[in-house]
Design an enzyme around this catalytic site. Structure first.
Site: not given
Ligand code: TXE
Length: 490
Positions: A176, A230, A251-252, A285, A382
């Site tokens: 995805k 996240g 991996e958060l 990250c 973060e």
């Molecule tokens: O990430 P999400 P977001 C942190 C960073 C950022 C915060 C939010 O601080 O500001 O997270 O970012 C999918 N079930 N990082 O909201 O939501 C979503 O569609 C399954 C750190 O954009 O975690 C996307 O493909 N999947 C970081 C993926 O999850 C779901 C990288 C990541 O999105 C879902 C990104 C659900 N219920 C954000 N809801 C790092 N460690 O690199 C959403 N998704």
């Protein structure tokens, strides 16, 4: 006006339009530039069923490990050949600068090569069993259908560390892509097709959290979820796994400490700090977002950093001269501004940056917050952007305490010329990665991952491929005598 580009999802070996469509915005202008296929529950179900069929029937399960490796080598070659095109797409759709995407995607090919070579080195074992008439061995079998979920930053890279080991182990996947900037992964699907993987082995979809991500993670046919994103979303993933009991690797994010001792080479440490927090516009990250600097060199180090931060070339992401481009989304930029404001309200001093510029695009300048004496939320939360929070320390013990004073535990950096001190810090820091006198180095050979709110599981390296297998234990009786007393366990 140029026509919108249209992208398709890849399900069961075919390129298809999604159940709905949504527009992707160019982060440097805020204008829509492409239409994306939105997968919802029905598309996700079709993709997972295709992956499940491909796991059990057809060509894929008949291939031996060496043949799987050869397909992965072909994929690696195609990624290398198309690296520039993919880089331009990633830059266009996510705002990540072309200087970085072109280098990173060329290196992504090496990740596929590494796992291509590993495919036929995943071995079971013959056990020295404690019974005279038994031959016992273990087989490493694919864990099953893998759901690989990635965020917007470094999508091809974050997908490669999941797809490579999963395919090496013989799994099938539904990948995805993030709803923010999915173009490069949807284009990558064409290379999977061209490499000749059987239909259904790799499916690539995109869509939003509840309808797409959530229906994927709780699907009964999914055996493992490999997630990068996240911590809040990770909690949804783990809750969903209560339905299908899928295993998870998470991996958060991080709030990684970057520790500079007074004896460090300050010029070199400052360059590493710039790479740690301003590269990828801070959307990394492993961003070294908390600078812990020894009090006696704090002013000197901050002066060097400020000068470097203000010299960073901010500009259009497709321009090779640009060093800091826009953030992927306006939502992310606004989150950063709010956190900077809250930190300033709590007493942090803005050394440089700190203001959203006027004009189009999701730009945010390199920012340094001096948080000494301030209980700034930016030290804990973060940013996922180009903002560095700074505190000073006077003793090594305080440096360790500050480094570990975080809910996260992904990466860390230590800068010192004292070898003994470096070793003590390596042992004392609770994080999955410690970089000493360097930062942000990665390799397919080296495990990558964190602890605490940074998640669990490791990507990269041999162990990651084993995580996509499950062990089957085989007992074979070698005696011709009849089985003795059936009521005694032997
Ligand atoms: O990430 P999400 P977001 C942190 C960073 C950022 C915060 C939010 O601080 O500001 O997270 O970012 C999918 N079930 N990082 O909201 O939501 C979503 O569609 C399954 C750190 O954009 O975690 C996307 O493909 N999947 C970081 C993926 O999850 C779901 C990288 C990541 O999105 C879902 C990104 C659900 N219920 C954000 N809801 C790092 N460690 O690199 C959403 N998704």
């Amino acid at each position: 006006m140029t026509a919108m580009r249209r992208f398709q999802a890849y399900i069961d070996g075919a390129f298809v339009d999604g159940e709905a469509r949504f527009a992707s915005l160019d982060p440097s202008t805020g204008e829509p530039w492409a239409e994306m296929p939105e997968a919802r529950e029905a598309d996700v179900d079709r993709a997972v069923r295709a992956a499940d069929r491909a796991l059990r029937e057809g060509e894929w399960p008949k291939l031996n490990a060496t043949q799987r490796g050869k397909l992965l080598y072909r994929l690696a070659d195609l990624v290398a050949a198309k690296a520039q095109d993919l880089a331009e797409l990633e830059t266009r759709d996510t705002g990540k600068i072309i200087r970085e995407t072109s280098a990173q995607i060329a290196y992504v090919a090496d990740y596929y090569r590494y796992y291509a070579g590993l495919a036929d080195k995943i071995e079971g074992a013959v056990l020295p069993i404690d019974k005279p008439d038994m031959e016992v061995w273990t087989r490493r079998e694919p864990i099953g259908v893998v759901a690989a979920i990635v965020p917007w930053n470094s999508q091809l890279f974050l997908a490669a560390v999941k797809i490579g080991p999963a395919l090496a182990a013989g799994c099938t996947l539904v990948v995805k892509a993030s709803e923010d900037g999915p173009a490069p992964l949807l284009a990558f699907a064409r290379l999977v097709h061209e490499a000749g993987f059987p239909a259904g082995v790799v499916n690539v979809v995109t869509g939003f959290g509840p309808a797409c991500g959530s229906s994927l993670t709780r699907h009964p046919l999914v055996a493992h979820v490999a997630f990068t994103g996240g911590p809040e979303t990770a909690r949804h993933v783990v809750r969903a796994s209560a339905e299908n009991l899928a295993s998870t690797s998470l991996e958060l994010g991080g709030k990684s400490p970057f520790v500079v001792f007074a004896d460090a080479d300050l010029e070199s440490a400052a360059n590493a700090q710039v790479a740690a927090i301003f590269a990828a516009t801070g959307q990394s990250c492993v961003a070294g977002s908390r600078l812990l600097v020894e009090q006696s060199v704090k002013d000197r180090f901050l002066a060097i950093l400020k000068e470097k931060a203000e010299r960073v070339a901010i500009g259009a992401p497709l321009d090779m001269a640009t060093e800091v481009g826009p953030l992927c989304t306006a939502r992310q930029r606004d989150h950063i501004q709010r956190l900077v404001d809250r930190s300033a309200d709590a007493g942090a001093r803005i050394v440089t940056g700190g203001r959203t510029p006027e004009g189009p695009g999701n730009y945010y300048p390199p920012t340094i917050l001096d948080c000494d004496g301030a209980d700034a939320p930016g030290l804990k939360e973060e940013f996922f952007g180009p903002v560095l929070s700074v505190v000073s320390f006077e003793t090594e013990a305080v440096a360790v305490a500050l480094a570990n004073d975080t809910a996260f535990g992904l990466a860390s950096g230590v800068f010192t010329t004292n070898l003994a001190k470096a070793h003590r810090m390596v042992r004392a820091i609770r994080a999955g990665i410690v970089w000493v006198n360097t930062y942000r180095a990665v390799s397919p050979i080296a495990p990558f991952g964190g602890t605490k709110l940074s998640g669990h599981g490791r990507e990269g390296g041999l162990a990651a491929a084993l995580d996509y297998t499950r062990t089957k234990t085989v007992w074979l009786r070698t005696s011709d005598d009849p089985i003795p007393d059936p009521f005694v366990m032997r």
